[in-house]
Write a protein that holds these residues in place. Sequence first.
Motif, PDB file in Angstrom:
ATOM      1  N   GLU A 132     -51.603   0.201  24.000  1.00  0.00           N
ATOM      2  CA  GLU A 132     -50.736   1.297  23.573  1.00  0.00           C
ATOM      3  C   GLU A 132     -49.926   0.846  22.358  1.00  0.00           C
ATOM      4  O   GLU A 132     -49.418  -0.261  22.323  1.00  0.00           O
ATOM      5  CB  GLU A 132     -49.798   1.625  24.736  1.00  0.00           C
ATOM      6  N   GLY A 133     -49.806   1.710  21.366  1.00  0.00           N
ATOM      7  CA  GLY A 133     -49.043   1.379  20.176  1.00  0.00           C
ATOM      8  C   GLY A 133     -47.554   1.533  20.415  1.00  0.00           C
ATOM      9  O   GLY A 133     -47.119   1.917  21.508  1.00  0.00           O
ATOM     10  N   PRO A 134     -46.773   1.249  19.395  1.00  0.00           N
ATOM     11  CA  PRO A 134     -45.325   1.379  19.551  1.00  0.00           C
ATOM     12  C   PRO A 134     -44.916   2.831  19.741  1.00  0.00           C
ATOM     13  O   PRO A 134     -45.568   3.741  19.248  1.00  0.00           O
ATOM     14  CB  PRO A 134     -44.773   0.821  18.233  1.00  0.00           C
ATOM     15  N   ILE A 135     -43.847   3.006  20.474  1.00  0.00           N
ATOM     16  CA  ILE A 135     -43.266   4.331  20.684  1.00  0.00           C
ATOM     17  C   ILE A 135     -42.167   4.517  19.643  1.00  0.00           C
ATOM     18  O   ILE A 135     -41.454   3.575  19.303  1.00  0.00           O
ATOM     19  CB  ILE A 135     -42.694   4.450  22.111  1.00  0.00           C
ATOM     20  N   HIS A 136     -42.045   5.715  19.133  1.00  0.00           N
ATOM     21  CA  HIS A 136     -40.955   6.058  18.223  1.00  0.00           C
ATOM     22  C   HIS A 136     -39.850   6.729  19.036  1.00  0.00           C
ATOM     23  O   HIS A 136     -40.135   7.578  19.876  1.00  0.00           O
ATOM     24  CB  HIS A 136     -41.424   7.017  17.133  1.00  0.00           C
ATOM     25  N   TYR A 137     -38.621   6.338  18.751  1.00  0.00           N
ATOM     26  CA  TYR A 137     -37.450   6.908  19.422  1.00  0.00           C
ATOM     27  C   TYR A 137     -36.418   7.342  18.391  1.00  0.00           C
ATOM     28  O   TYR A 137     -36.256   6.688  17.352  1.00  0.00           O
ATOM     29  CB  TYR A 137     -36.755   5.858  20.298  1.00  0.00           C
ATOM     30  N   LEU A 138     -35.684   8.398  18.719  1.00  0.00           N
ATOM     31  CA  LEU A 138     -34.420   8.638  18.036  1.00  0.00           C
ATOM     32  C   LEU A 138     -33.431   7.711  18.718  1.00  0.00           C
ATOM     33  O   LEU A 138     -33.306   7.730  19.943  1.00  0.00           O
ATOM     34  CB  LEU A 138     -33.953  10.083  18.201  1.00  0.00           C
ATOM     35  N   LEU A 139     -32.758   6.879  17.955  1.00  0.00           N
ATOM     36  CA  LEU A 139     -31.686   6.014  18.452  1.00  0.00           C
ATOM     37  C   LEU A 139     -30.401   6.741  18.090  1.00  0.00           C
ATOM     38  O   LEU A 139     -30.028   6.811  16.915  1.00  0.00           O
ATOM     39  CB  LEU A 139     -31.756   4.637  17.818  1.00  0.00           C
ATOM     40  N   VAL A 140     -29.749   7.330  19.071  1.00  0.00           N
ATOM     41  CA  VAL A 140     -28.629   8.244  18.846  1.00  0.00           C
ATOM     42  C   VAL A 140     -27.322   7.469  18.772  1.00  0.00           C
ATOM     43  O   VAL A 140     -26.968   6.737  19.700  1.00  0.00           O
ATOM     44  CB  VAL A 140     -28.569   9.317  19.948  1.00  0.00           C
ATOM     45  N   ILE A 141     -26.599   7.665  17.662  1.00  0.00           N
ATOM     46  CA  ILE A 141     -25.345   6.959  17.412  1.00  0.00           C
ATOM     47  C   ILE A 141     -24.253   8.012  17.223  1.00  0.00           C
ATOM     48  O   ILE A 141     -24.300   8.805  16.290  1.00  0.00           O
ATOM     49  CB  ILE A 141     -25.454   6.065  16.165  1.00  0.00           C
ATOM     50  N   GLY A 142     -23.273   7.991  18.111  1.00  0.00           N
ATOM     51  CA  GLY A 142     -22.223   8.999  18.086  1.00  0.00           C
ATOM     52  C   GLY A 142     -20.882   8.494  17.617  1.00  0.00           C
ATOM     53  O   GLY A 142     -19.902   9.241  17.644  1.00  0.00           O
ATOM     54  N   GLU A 143     -20.801   7.254  17.150  1.00  0.00           N
ATOM     55  CA  GLU A 143     -19.515   6.678  16.728  1.00  0.00           C
ATOM     56  C   GLU A 143     -19.730   5.765  15.526  1.00  0.00           C
ATOM     57  O   GLU A 143     -20.575   4.873  15.557  1.00  0.00           O
ATOM     58  CB  GLU A 143     -18.890   5.897  17.900  1.00  0.00           C
ATOM     59  N   ARG A 144     -18.948   5.994  14.476  1.00  0.00           N
ATOM     60  CA  ARG A 144     -19.109   5.234  13.231  1.00  0.00           C
ATOM     61  C   ARG A 144     -18.909   3.738  13.419  1.00  0.00           C
ATOM     62  O   ARG A 144     -19.593   2.934  12.784  1.00  0.00           O
ATOM     63  CB  ARG A 144     -18.178   5.776  12.155  1.00  0.00           C
ATOM     64  N   GLU A 145     -17.978   3.329  14.279  1.00  0.00           N
ATOM     65  CA  GLU A 145     -17.791   1.893  14.513  1.00  0.00           C
ATOM     66  C   GLU A 145     -19.032   1.281  15.146  1.00  0.00           C
ATOM     67  O   GLU A 145     -19.393   0.144  14.843  1.00  0.00           O
ATOM     68  CB  GLU A 145     -16.577   1.642  15.400  1.00  0.00           C
ATOM     69  N   GLY A 146     -19.681   2.024  16.016  1.00  0.00           N
ATOM     70  CA  GLY A 146     -20.934   1.563  16.604  1.00  0.00           C
ATOM     71  C   GLY A 146     -22.013   1.419  15.543  1.00  0.00           C
ATOM     72  O   GLY A 146     -22.770   0.448  15.535  1.00  0.00           O
ATOM     73  N   LEU A 147     -22.080   2.383  14.636  1.00  0.00           N
ATOM     74  CA  LEU A 147     -23.047   2.308  13.539  1.00  0.00           C
ATOM     75  C   LEU A 147     -22.792   1.080  12.674  1.00  0.00           C
ATOM     76  O   LEU A 147     -23.730   0.350  12.331  1.00  0.00           O
ATOM     77  CB  LEU A 147     -22.995   3.582  12.696  1.00  0.00           C
ATOM     78  N   ALA A 148     -21.540   0.835  12.323  1.00  0.00           N
ATOM     79  CA  ALA A 148     -21.218  -0.345  11.508  1.00  0.00           C
ATOM     80  C   ALA A 148     -21.634  -1.624  12.233  1.00  0.00           C
ATOM     81  O   ALA A 148     -22.193  -2.543  11.619  1.00  0.00           O
ATOM     82  CB  ALA A 148     -19.729  -0.371  11.178  1.00  0.00           C
ATOM     83  N   TRP A 149     -21.381  -1.680  13.546  1.00  0.00           N
ATOM     84  CA  TRP A 149     -21.763  -2.858  14.323  1.00  0.00           C
ATOM     85  C   TRP A 149     -23.276  -3.047  14.302  1.00  0.00           C
ATOM     86  O   TRP A 149     -23.783  -4.157  14.101  1.00  0.00           O
ATOM     87  CB  TRP A 149     -21.242  -2.718  15.762  1.00  0.00           C
ATOM     88  N   ILE A 150     -24.025  -1.972  14.495  1.00  0.00           N
ATOM     89  CA  ILE A 150     -25.492  -2.040  14.472  1.00  0.00           C
ATOM     90  C   ILE A 150     -25.983  -2.555  13.125  1.00  0.00           C
ATOM     91  O   ILE A 150     -26.836  -3.443  13.065  1.00  0.00           O
ATOM     92  CB  ILE A 150     -26.110  -0.654  14.780  1.00  0.00           C
ATOM     93  N   LEU A 151     -25.458  -1.998  12.047  1.00  0.00           N
ATOM     94  CA  LEU A 151     -25.898  -2.415  10.706  1.00  0.00           C
ATOM     95  C   LEU A 151     -25.519  -3.860  10.407  1.00  0.00           C
ATOM     96  O   LEU A 151     -26.295  -4.600   9.801  1.00  0.00           O
ATOM     97  CB  LEU A 151     -25.314  -1.481   9.642  1.00  0.00           C
ATOM     98  N   ARG A 152     -24.335  -4.257  10.828  1.00  0.00           N
ATOM     99  CA  ARG A 152     -23.850  -5.618  10.558  1.00  0.00           C
ATOM    100  C   ARG A 152     -24.573  -6.659  11.417  1.00  0.00           C
ATOM    101  O   ARG A 152     -24.998  -7.694  10.927  1.00  0.00           O
ATOM    102  CB  ARG A 152     -22.342  -5.663  10.797  1.00  0.00           C
ATOM    103  N   GLU A 153     -24.708  -6.368  12.695  1.00  0.00           N
ATOM    104  CA  GLU A 153     -25.247  -7.354  13.644  1.00  0.00           C
ATOM    105  C   GLU A 153     -26.762  -7.292  13.798  1.00  0.00           C
ATOM    106  O   GLU A 153     -27.352  -8.227  14.339  1.00  0.00           O
ATOM    107  CB  GLU A 153     -24.604  -7.152  15.026  1.00  0.00           C
TER     108      GLU A 153
END
Length: 177
Positions: free
Chosen positions: A3-24
């Motif tokens: 089976e190939g990779p599955i595509h997901y929407l990774l839902v981000i509802g908070e800007r601080e969480g987004l910054a953490w994801i991008l940074r880390e």
Amino acid sequence: MTEGPIHYLLVIGEREGLAWILRERRMAFPSTSRREVTQLKVGDRLLLTTTRGCFHNPTRDATRVIALGHVLSEVAELEVPIAIAGREFTRDCSIAIDLLAPYLDGVELAPLAERLDAFAGSTAWGMRLRRPLLALSARDAKLLCRRLDGVAADPAEAQPTYLARIRPIATLGRQRG
């Protein structure tokens, strides 16, 4: 047959969480049991999606797919939970970001919602985004990736703007000593 990779929407509802994801270059998950989180595998593709409220201005902002990435490690329990924007997360995985749209840009989901299998039969499609991951059909993934290719570029170009503009939320009553 593999089976190939599955595509997901990774839902981000908070800007601080987004910054953490991008940074880390990691994605953290709360302790609540979600089947889609436990099924996430190395190589699965992630379409990072910010909600209307992510940047704290829902009258200006739209729910948008802003980045494409992929999973680099299995989801694992953290020895010590981490706190991001006042929420506790007990599991995480490493991710790579392959494409990133400019700050406050990306592929708007609302105009496409009726065409996406992920929202078929739902008049309140936004309710399906109240989870960290939403699996996509191959058709949905192809459409969203093609649209994202038109606006996104190398993450090194856009990431500094995200990190410069996303400020932590002030915590009242907390003083440094």
